[in-house]
Design a protein around this motif. Structure first.
Motif, PDB file in Angstrom:
ATOM      1  N   THR A 155       6.851   4.400   0.211  1.00 42.01           N
ATOM      2  CA  THR A 155       7.475   3.436  -0.688  1.00 42.01           C
ATOM      3  C   THR A 155       8.485   2.584   0.074  1.00 42.01           C
ATOM      4  O   THR A 155       9.285   3.111   0.844  1.00 42.01           O
ATOM      5  CB  THR A 155       8.199   4.162  -1.837  1.00 42.01           C
ATOM      6  OG1 THR A 155       7.268   4.983  -2.553  1.00 42.01           O
ATOM      7  CG2 THR A 155       8.808   3.158  -2.804  1.00 42.01           C
ATOM      8  N   ILE A 156       8.451   1.270  -0.155  1.00 40.45           N
ATOM      9  CA  ILE A 156       9.442   0.375   0.448  1.00 40.45           C
ATOM     10  C   ILE A 156      10.649   0.335  -0.468  1.00 40.45           C
ATOM     11  O   ILE A 156      10.563  -0.094  -1.618  1.00 40.45           O
ATOM     12  CB  ILE A 156       8.859  -1.031   0.662  1.00 40.45           C
ATOM     13  CG1 ILE A 156       7.699  -0.961   1.666  1.00 40.45           C
ATOM     14  CG2 ILE A 156       9.936  -1.989   1.160  1.00 40.45           C
ATOM     15  CD1 ILE A 156       7.015  -2.276   1.933  1.00 40.45           C
ATOM     16  N   SER A 157      11.773   0.822   0.048  1.00 39.37           N
ATOM     17  CA  SER A 157      12.943   1.055  -0.788  1.00 39.37           C
ATOM     18  C   SER A 157      14.157   0.282  -0.292  1.00 39.37           C
ATOM     19  O   SER A 157      14.334   0.098   0.911  1.00 39.37           O
ATOM     20  CB  SER A 157      13.283   2.549  -0.806  1.00 39.37           C
ATOM     21  OG  SER A 157      12.160   3.304  -1.197  1.00 39.37           O
ATOM     22  N   PRO A 158      15.024  -0.164  -1.217  1.00 42.45           N
ATOM     23  CA  PRO A 158      16.225  -0.913  -0.839  1.00 42.45           C
ATOM     24  C   PRO A 158      17.340  -0.007  -0.377  1.00 42.45           C
ATOM     25  O   PRO A 158      18.374   0.134  -1.011  1.00 42.45           O
ATOM     26  CB  PRO A 158      16.594  -1.643  -2.140  1.00 42.45           C
ATOM     27  CG  PRO A 158      16.125  -0.727  -3.202  1.00 42.45           C
ATOM     28  CD  PRO A 158      14.874  -0.090  -2.675  1.00 42.45           C
ATOM     29  N   ILE A 159      17.109   0.650   0.759  1.00 42.56           N
ATOM     30  CA  ILE A 159      18.110   1.532   1.356  1.00 42.56           C
ATOM     31  C   ILE A 159      18.399   1.009   2.758  1.00 42.56           C
ATOM     32  O   ILE A 159      17.486   0.860   3.559  1.00 42.56           O
ATOM     33  CB  ILE A 159      17.600   2.979   1.459  1.00 42.56           C
ATOM     34  CG1 ILE A 159      17.120   3.480   0.093  1.00 42.56           C
ATOM     35  CG2 ILE A 159      18.670   3.895   2.008  1.00 42.56           C
ATOM     36  CD1 ILE A 159      18.202   3.650  -0.940  1.00 42.56           C
ATOM     37  N   THR A 160      19.658   0.735   3.063  1.00 41.70           N
ATOM     38  CA  THR A 160      19.953   0.055   4.316  1.00 41.70           C
ATOM     39  C   THR A 160      20.544   0.952   5.400  1.00 41.70           C
ATOM     40  O   THR A 160      20.528   0.592   6.557  1.00 41.70           O
ATOM     41  CB  THR A 160      20.941  -1.107   4.070  1.00 41.70           C
ATOM     42  OG1 THR A 160      22.140  -0.588   3.479  1.00 41.70           O
ATOM     43  CG2 THR A 160      20.327  -2.127   3.138  1.00 41.70           C
ATOM     44  N   ASN A 161      21.082   2.081   5.015  1.00 46.05           N
ATOM     45  CA  ASN A 161      21.760   2.933   5.983  1.00 46.05           C
ATOM     46  C   ASN A 161      20.810   4.012   6.498  1.00 46.05           C
ATOM     47  O   ASN A 161      20.177   4.713   5.719  1.00 46.05           O
ATOM     48  CB  ASN A 161      22.984   3.579   5.309  1.00 46.05           C
ATOM     49  CG  ASN A 161      23.794   4.408   6.266  1.00 46.05           C
ATOM     50  OD1 ASN A 161      23.367   5.473   6.667  1.00 46.05           O
ATOM     51  ND2 ASN A 161      24.966   3.922   6.632  1.00 46.05           N
ATOM     52  N   GLU A 162      20.708   4.154   7.818  1.00 47.93           N
ATOM     53  CA  GLU A 162      19.762   5.104   8.399  1.00 47.93           C
ATOM     54  C   GLU A 162      20.096   6.547   8.017  1.00 47.93           C
ATOM     55  O   GLU A 162      19.203   7.371   7.825  1.00 47.93           O
ATOM     56  CB  GLU A 162      19.747   4.962   9.924  1.00 47.93           C
ATOM     57  CG  GLU A 162      19.199   3.638  10.420  1.00 47.93           C
ATOM     58  CD  GLU A 162      17.764   3.398   9.976  1.00 47.93           C
ATOM     59  OE1 GLU A 162      16.987   4.375   9.905  1.00 47.93           O
ATOM     60  OE2 GLU A 162      17.424   2.253   9.671  1.00 47.93           O
TER      61      GLU A 162
END
Length: 289
Positions: free
Chosen positions: A140-147
């Motif tokens: 899933t392509i998710s709006p999470i920016t922090n590794e």
């Protein structure tokens, strides 16, 4: 950093790409798609029953994603590739992410022998390099920016999938991620519900009482696994926030009270707490299943 950036001729930073895809990001994603998908499918392999991976993928793509007539698929592979490339660069940014998600799912069957993890890793390298606000997590392509956040969520989903008894917890986590990741109609309120329900499900398993609330479960297990009092208190308060009359589970008409930051915080925090609880449980020698 390049010479032009060090000398101030070109910017050192890019705007984070949350609701658009610039040409550099699109080019990078296409290069990965070309190498990992199209070039891979054209390789000659000894498939059983004359299985042709490129033909199978193409027919599924035309039928299920493009929704075009399969008898109009070009006969030459390079022509098919050109059409896929044409569509790749023509569609809206969110449709491009739809296409990538579709490809991951379409190539999941074992007969394709497709290494999804390598494909996702290469995509994430480009997404990170070009300052995209999205990453690929569990198909899933998710709006999470922090590794670090990505690792916590991914680890909790993978970890809970390894235990039969934690099937419910795993389902809640995946549902929370799906509702957060819906690009057109995100459901932040229900994503928050699913995140806290995942912890509640796990805590009930550890306390060995399906009727316990999260608070009651934590009371029973804190001595067994040496749960830090601050963490216990913090998650009891979070559970109270989602459960009282003004909280997430009841105030269903106040849609403005939930936004992306709330749902993201809850998913990341609950994932980290789940990872922590499982680790402490195993350390204490308590069997989960």
């Amino acid at each position: 950093m390049r010479f032009s950036q060090r000398q101030g001729f070109t910017p050192t930073e890019k705007e984070i790409q949350l609701d658009f895809i610039d040409i550099e990001l699109k080019n990078g994603l296409w290069n990965i798609y070309k190498i990992y998908v199209l070039d891979y499918l054209k390789d000659e392999k000894n498939y059983q029953y004359n299985f042709n991976p490129f033909s199978r993928f193409t027919k599924n793509l035309w039928h299920s994603f493009y929704k075009l007539q399969i008898d109009e698929i070009p006969h030459r592979q390079y022509e098919v590739n050109e059409y896929i490339k044409y569509k790749f660069f023509k569609v809206e940014w969110f449709e491009l992410y739809d296409f990538i998600e579709y490809t991951i799912v379409a190539l999941s069957p074992p007969e394709f022998e497709f290494n999804i993890s390598h494909f996702e890793s290469a995509l994430n390298d480009v997404l990170e390099r070009e300052f995209s606000g999205f990453r690929v997590i569990q198909n899933t392509i998710s709006p999470i920016t922090n590794e670090t956040e990505i690792k916590e969520i991914t680890h909790s989903i993978v970890l809970t999938s390894n235990f039969t008894a934690l099937k419910g917890c795993n389902i809640h986590l995946q549902a929370a991620l799906t509702k957060l990741s819906d690009k057109k109609h995100p459901d932040y309120r229900n994503s928050i519900k699913e995140s806290i329900s995942a912890i509640e499900s796990l805590a009930k398993i550890i306390s060995n009482n399906a009727k316990d609330s999260l608070g009651a479960s934590l009371d029973k297990i804190k001595g067994k696994i040496k749960l830090h009092s601050a963490l216990e208190k913090g998650f009891k308060q979070i559970y109270g926030y989602t459960s009282d009359d003004d909280g997430i589970r009841h105030a269903l008409t106040d849609e403005s009270s939930c936004d992306f930051e709330d749902a993201k915080f809850m998913l990341v925090s609950c994932s980290a707490f789940i990872n922590y609880l499982i680790a402490k449980t195993q350390k204490a020698g308590i069997k989960i299943d």
